[in-house]
Write a protein that holds these residues in place. Structure first.
Motif, PDB file in Angstrom:
ATOM      1  N   ASP A  77       0.804  -1.224   0.000  1.00 19.67           N
ATOM      2  CA  ASP A  77       0.000   0.000   0.000  1.00 19.67           C
ATOM      3  C   ASP A  77       0.841   1.279   0.000  1.00 19.67           C
ATOM      4  OD1 ASP A  77       1.072  -0.381   2.523  1.00 19.67           O
ATOM      5  OD2 ASP A  77      -0.642   0.484   3.566  1.00 19.67           O
ATOM      6  N   ALA A  78       2.168   1.134   0.027  1.00 21.81           N
ATOM      7  CA  ALA A  78       2.976   2.351   0.168  1.00 21.81           C
ATOM      8  C   ALA A  78       4.437   2.131  -0.183  1.00 21.81           C
ATOM      9  CB  ALA A  78       2.892   2.859   1.605  1.00 21.81           C
ATOM     10  N   GLN A  79       5.086   3.243  -0.475  1.00 23.47           N
ATOM     11  CA  GLN A  79       6.545   3.219  -0.608  1.00 23.47           C
ATOM     12  C   GLN A  79       7.085   4.389   0.215  1.00 23.47           C
ATOM     13  OE1 GLN A  79       8.688   4.108  -4.390  1.00 23.47           O
ATOM     14  NE2 GLN A  79       9.214   1.944  -4.302  1.00 23.47           N
ATOM     15  N   LEU A  80       7.851   4.020   1.241  1.00 22.65           N
ATOM     16  CA  LEU A  80       8.384   5.022   2.165  1.00 22.65           C
ATOM     17  C   LEU A  80       9.880   5.140   1.922  1.00 22.65           C
ATOM     18  CD1 LEU A  80       8.219   6.746   4.851  1.00 22.65           C
ATOM     19  CD2 LEU A  80       8.579   4.597   6.067  1.00 22.65           C
ATOM     20  N   ILE A  81      10.332   6.323   1.568  1.00 21.59           N
ATOM     21  CA  ILE A  81      11.760   6.517   1.303  1.00 21.59           C
ATOM     22  C   ILE A  81      12.354   7.278   2.479  1.00 21.59           C
ATOM     23  CG2 ILE A  81      13.454   7.548  -0.242  1.00 21.59           C
ATOM     24  CD1 ILE A  81      10.331   7.117  -1.927  1.00 21.59           C
ATOM     25  N   ILE A  82      13.320   6.648   3.134  1.00 20.83           N
ATOM     26  CA  ILE A  82      13.907   7.251   4.331  1.00 20.83           C
ATOM     27  C   ILE A  82      15.216   7.935   3.974  1.00 20.83           C
ATOM     28  CG2 ILE A  82      14.764   6.851   6.655  1.00 20.83           C
ATOM     29  CD1 ILE A  82      13.029   4.241   6.543  1.00 20.83           C
ATOM     30  N   VAL A  83      15.283   9.202   4.303  1.00 19.55           N
ATOM     31  CA  VAL A  83      16.482   9.967   4.050  1.00 19.55           C
ATOM     32  C   VAL A  83      17.252  10.022   5.354  1.00 19.55           C
ATOM     33  CG1 VAL A  83      17.345  12.153   3.176  1.00 19.55           C
ATOM     34  CG2 VAL A  83      15.093  11.367   2.493  1.00 19.55           C
ATOM     35  N   ASP A  84      18.467   9.545   5.340  1.00 15.53           N
ATOM     36  CA  ASP A  84      19.236   9.487   6.581  1.00 15.53           C
ATOM     37  C   ASP A  84      20.161  10.694   6.647  1.00 15.53           C
ATOM     38  OD1 ASP A  84      20.056   8.352   8.954  1.00 15.53           O
ATOM     39  OD2 ASP A  84      21.785   7.418   8.008  1.00 15.53           O
ATOM     40  N   THR A  85      19.888  11.596   7.576  1.00 20.89           N
ATOM     41  CA  THR A  85      20.701  12.813   7.658  1.00 20.89           C
ATOM     42  C   THR A  85      21.810  12.650   8.686  1.00 20.89           C
ATOM     43  OG1 THR A  85      19.270  13.696   9.376  1.00 20.89           O
ATOM     44  CG2 THR A  85      18.749  14.289   7.117  1.00 20.89           C
ATOM     45  N   ASP A  89       3.855   2.303  10.092  1.00 19.78           N
ATOM     46  CA  ASP A  89       2.446   2.678   9.847  1.00 19.78           C
ATOM     47  C   ASP A  89       2.212   4.169  10.089  1.00 19.78           C
ATOM     48  OD1 ASP A  89       1.838   0.073   9.211  1.00 19.78           O
ATOM     49  OD2 ASP A  89       1.017  -0.432  11.189  1.00 19.78           O
ATOM     50  N   LEU A  90       2.759   4.677  11.203  1.00 18.96           N
ATOM     51  CA  LEU A  90       2.574   6.093  11.532  1.00 18.96           C
ATOM     52  C   LEU A  90       3.198   6.999  10.464  1.00 18.96           C
ATOM     53  CD1 LEU A  90       3.322   6.311  15.391  1.00 18.96           C
ATOM     54  CD2 LEU A  90       1.106   6.538  14.262  1.00 18.96           C
ATOM     55  N   LEU A  91       4.372   6.595   9.970  1.00 24.68           N
ATOM     56  CA  LEU A  91       5.050   7.406   8.943  1.00 24.68           C
ATOM     57  C   LEU A  91       4.273   7.353   7.628  1.00 24.68           C
ATOM     58  CD1 LEU A  91       8.719   6.259   9.699  1.00 24.68           C
ATOM     59  CD2 LEU A  91       7.802   8.551  10.132  1.00 24.68           C
ATOM     60  N   VAL A  92       3.865   6.138   7.247  1.00 27.71           N
ATOM     61  CA  VAL A  92       3.133   5.954   5.981  1.00 27.71           C
ATOM     62  C   VAL A  92       1.828   6.758   5.983  1.00 27.71           C
ATOM     63  CG1 VAL A  92       1.774   4.250   4.667  1.00 27.71           C
ATOM     64  CG2 VAL A  92       4.151   3.754   5.294  1.00 27.71           C
ATOM     65  N   ALA A  93       1.152   6.779   7.139  1.00 33.11           N
ATOM     66  CA  ALA A  93      -0.136   7.480   7.233  1.00 33.11           C
ATOM     67  C   ALA A  93       0.001   8.965   6.887  1.00 33.11           C
ATOM     68  CB  ALA A  93      -0.700   7.324   8.641  1.00 33.11           C
ATOM     69  N   ARG A  94       1.219   9.483   7.010  1.00 30.20           N
ATOM     70  CA  ARG A  94       1.405  10.917   6.762  1.00 30.20           C
ATOM     71  C   ARG A  94       2.006  11.227   5.388  1.00 30.20           C
ATOM     72  NH1 ARG A  94       1.120   9.973  11.955  1.00 30.20           N
ATOM     73  NH2 ARG A  94      -0.012  11.488  13.213  1.00 30.20           N
ATOM     74  N   LEU A  95       2.080  10.202   4.547  1.00 30.62           N
ATOM     75  CA  LEU A  95       2.586  10.422   3.188  1.00 30.62           C
ATOM     76  C   LEU A  95       1.434  10.788   2.257  1.00 30.62           C
ATOM     77  CD1 LEU A  95       4.993   7.357   2.738  1.00 30.62           C
ATOM     78  CD2 LEU A  95       5.542   9.641   3.608  1.00 30.62           C
ATOM     79  N   PRO A  96       1.728  11.569   1.219  1.00 26.20           N
ATOM     80  CA  PRO A  96       0.681  11.865   0.245  1.00 26.20           C
ATOM     81  C   PRO A  96       0.348  10.631  -0.601  1.00 26.20           C
ATOM     82  CG  PRO A  96       2.783  12.823  -0.441  1.00 26.20           C
ATOM     83  CD  PRO A  96       3.003  12.237   0.921  1.00 26.20           C
ATOM     84  N   GLU A  97      -0.842  10.605  -1.167  1.00 25.49           N
ATOM     85  CA  GLU A  97      -1.189   9.527  -2.088  1.00 25.49           C
ATOM     86  C   GLU A  97      -0.369   9.695  -3.362  1.00 25.49           C
ATOM     87  OE1 GLU A  97      -5.348   9.102  -2.786  1.00 25.49           O
ATOM     88  OE2 GLU A  97      -5.832   9.055  -0.642  1.00 25.49           O
ATOM     89  N   GLY A  98       0.091   8.555  -3.908  1.00 28.66           N
ATOM     90  CA  GLY A  98       0.879   8.654  -5.132  1.00 28.66           C
ATOM     91  C   GLY A  98       1.434   7.302  -5.520  1.00 28.66           C
ATOM     92  N   PRO A  99       1.970   7.224  -6.758  1.00 32.32           N
ATOM     93  CA  PRO A  99       2.499   5.958  -7.262  1.00 32.32           C
ATOM     94  C   PRO A  99       3.873   5.661  -6.674  1.00 32.32           C
ATOM     95  CG  PRO A  99       2.914   7.684  -8.843  1.00 32.32           C
ATOM     96  CD  PRO A  99       2.141   8.315  -7.722  1.00 32.32           C
ATOM     97  N   GLN A 100       4.390   4.463  -6.935  1.00 31.83           N
ATOM     98  CA  GLN A 100       5.761   4.122  -6.533  1.00 31.83           C
ATOM     99  C   GLN A 100       6.748   5.090  -7.159  1.00 31.83           C
ATOM    100  OE1 GLN A 100       7.073   0.226  -7.516  1.00 31.83           O
ATOM    101  NE2 GLN A 100       6.270  -0.645  -5.662  1.00 31.83           N
ATOM    102  N   LEU A 101       7.767   5.453  -6.408  1.00 33.95           N
ATOM    103  CA  LEU A 101       8.789   6.366  -6.945  1.00 33.95           C
ATOM    104  C   LEU A 101      10.034   5.606  -7.375  1.00 33.95           C
ATOM    105  CD1 LEU A 101       8.358   9.067  -4.165  1.00 33.95           C
ATOM    106  CD2 LEU A 101       7.483   9.181  -6.495  1.00 33.95           C
ATOM    107  N   TYR A 102      10.195   4.383  -6.856  1.00 38.97           N
ATOM    108  CA  TYR A 102      11.371   3.567  -7.197  1.00 38.97           C
ATOM    109  C   TYR A 102      10.902   2.167  -7.580  1.00 38.97           C
ATOM    110  CZ  TYR A 102      14.353   7.127  -5.115  1.00 38.97           C
ATOM    111  OH  TYR A 102      15.013   8.300  -4.852  1.00 38.97           O
ATOM    112  N   PRO A 103      11.671   1.479  -8.433  1.00 39.25           N
ATOM    113  CA  PRO A 103      11.292   0.114  -8.820  1.00 39.25           C
ATOM    114  C   PRO A 103      11.306  -0.819  -7.618  1.00 39.25           C
ATOM    115  CG  PRO A 103      13.181   0.903 -10.109  1.00 39.25           C
ATOM    116  CD  PRO A 103      12.904   1.932  -9.064  1.00 39.25           C
ATOM    117  N   ASP A 104      10.482  -1.872  -7.673  1.00 44.59           N
ATOM    118  CA  ASP A 104      10.469  -2.904  -6.637  1.00 44.59           C
ATOM    119  C   ASP A 104      11.863  -3.456  -6.414  1.00 44.59           C
ATOM    120  OD1 ASP A 104       7.980  -3.112  -5.658  1.00 44.59           O
ATOM    121  OD2 ASP A 104       7.246  -4.415  -7.251  1.00 44.59           O
TER     122      ASP A 104
END
Length: 296
Positions: free
Chosen positions: A52-60, A165-180
């Motif tokens: 249901d989601a793709q979450l991209i984590i940016v590590d600063t 789940d908490l992070l995903v809930a706050r993402l905008p709706e949209g398609p995958q940004l990166y390939p599986d």
């Protein structure tokens, strides 16, 4: 079913458990982790794939009061990253009292909290008793107004899925940004350099964490067999540090090499011949020209 996709980042003092948490969410070693603060220098993105989601984590890098040009550039990188993500996780370890460093970061975060939701995350809950975790959550609540609070442990997996789940809930709706199947968009050479740096830092503890930079000069697959030649340079700031890295009769460097090679082979899925050399680049952290050459 709606699909969400977007970017999150973890912030916090150096050594608050951000990289380990990234690795736990992604399920693979993408961000380097070390018991020394200030090991992360690149915004490495880990990618969490779900139906249901793709979450991209940016590590600063950990935010800190800068003392060198490198420190200033790292902080600029943090602020640039914050302004581009959909949700921020502010990490505070369960086993350390909230201090001025945390409040400094919270004050910076408060400036973006109107636009971007900030979650308060108490990390490393496996190190303390439940009542200490509860106290830390209460203390964190006083620091700023969070969109949500959650205790987690990357080590034993406690609430890692709930955090996702908490992070995903706050993402905008949209398609995958990166390939599986992709776990990070960092070029392989950057990851290889980071793995070498991690191995070099292991075991020298406090002597030179900030003074090591690694560049991968070339990575060449051998034509006739399943093997990649990796030639890399380890830079330090002073000749005395070169001695620390090399160790007695070059023994330490050999250990670093074999440790790094194991991780690189796991990353690339192939056998690796690793050729490491140590060079002195005098005071590179304060020199804009050298910083550029070393990739900052």
């Amino acid at each position: 079913m709606t699909h969400r996709s977007g970017f999150a980042c973890f912030v916090g003092r150096p050594n608050a458990g951000k990289s380990t948490l990234t690795n736990a969410l992604v399920g693979s070693k993408v961000a380097i982790t070390s018991s020394k603060p200030q090991t992360t220098r690149h915004a490495i993105r880990g990618i969490v794939h779900r139906d249901d989601a793709q979450l991209i984590i940016v590590d600063t890098p950990g935010l800190h009061r800068p003392r060198t040009l490198l420190g200033q550039r790292l902080n600029d990188l943090v602020h640039a990253t914050w302004s581009e993500v959909d949700v921020v996780g502010f990490c505070v370890p369960a086993d350390q009292k909230i201090g001025p460093g945390d409040r400094f970061i919270a004050a910076e975060l408060a400036k973006i909290a109107r636009r971007t939701p900030v979650l308060g995350i108490v990390t490393k809950t496996d190190l303390v008793k439940p009542e200490v975790v509860a106290e830390q959550l209460l203390a964190l609540q006083q620091v700023m107004d969070f969109a949500d609070l959650i205790p987690v442990s990357a080590v034993d997996g406690y609430q890692v899925r709930d955090l996702t789940d908490l992070l995903v809930a706050r993402l905008p709706e949209g398609p995958q940004l990166y390939p599986d199947g992709e776990l990070t968009d960092e070029p392989e050479q950057t990851l290889v350099a980071e793995l070498i740096r991690e191995a070099a830092l292991e075991g020298v503890r406090d002597e030179l964490p900030h003074s090591i930079a690694v560049t991968v000069e070339e990575m060449i697959p051998r034509e006739d067999r399943d093997l990649v030649d990796v030639h890399a340079l380890l830079y330090v700031e002073r000749p005395s540090q070169k001695g620390i890295i090399l160790g007695h009769k070059g023994e330490r460097l050999r250990t670093v090499g074999s440790q790094a090679r194991r991780h690189i082979e796991a990353l690339l899925g192939t056998k690796v011949y690793l050729d490491l050399h140590v060079k002195v680049a005098k005071d590179w952290q304060r020199d804009p020209k050298q910083l550029r050459r070393l990739g900052f």
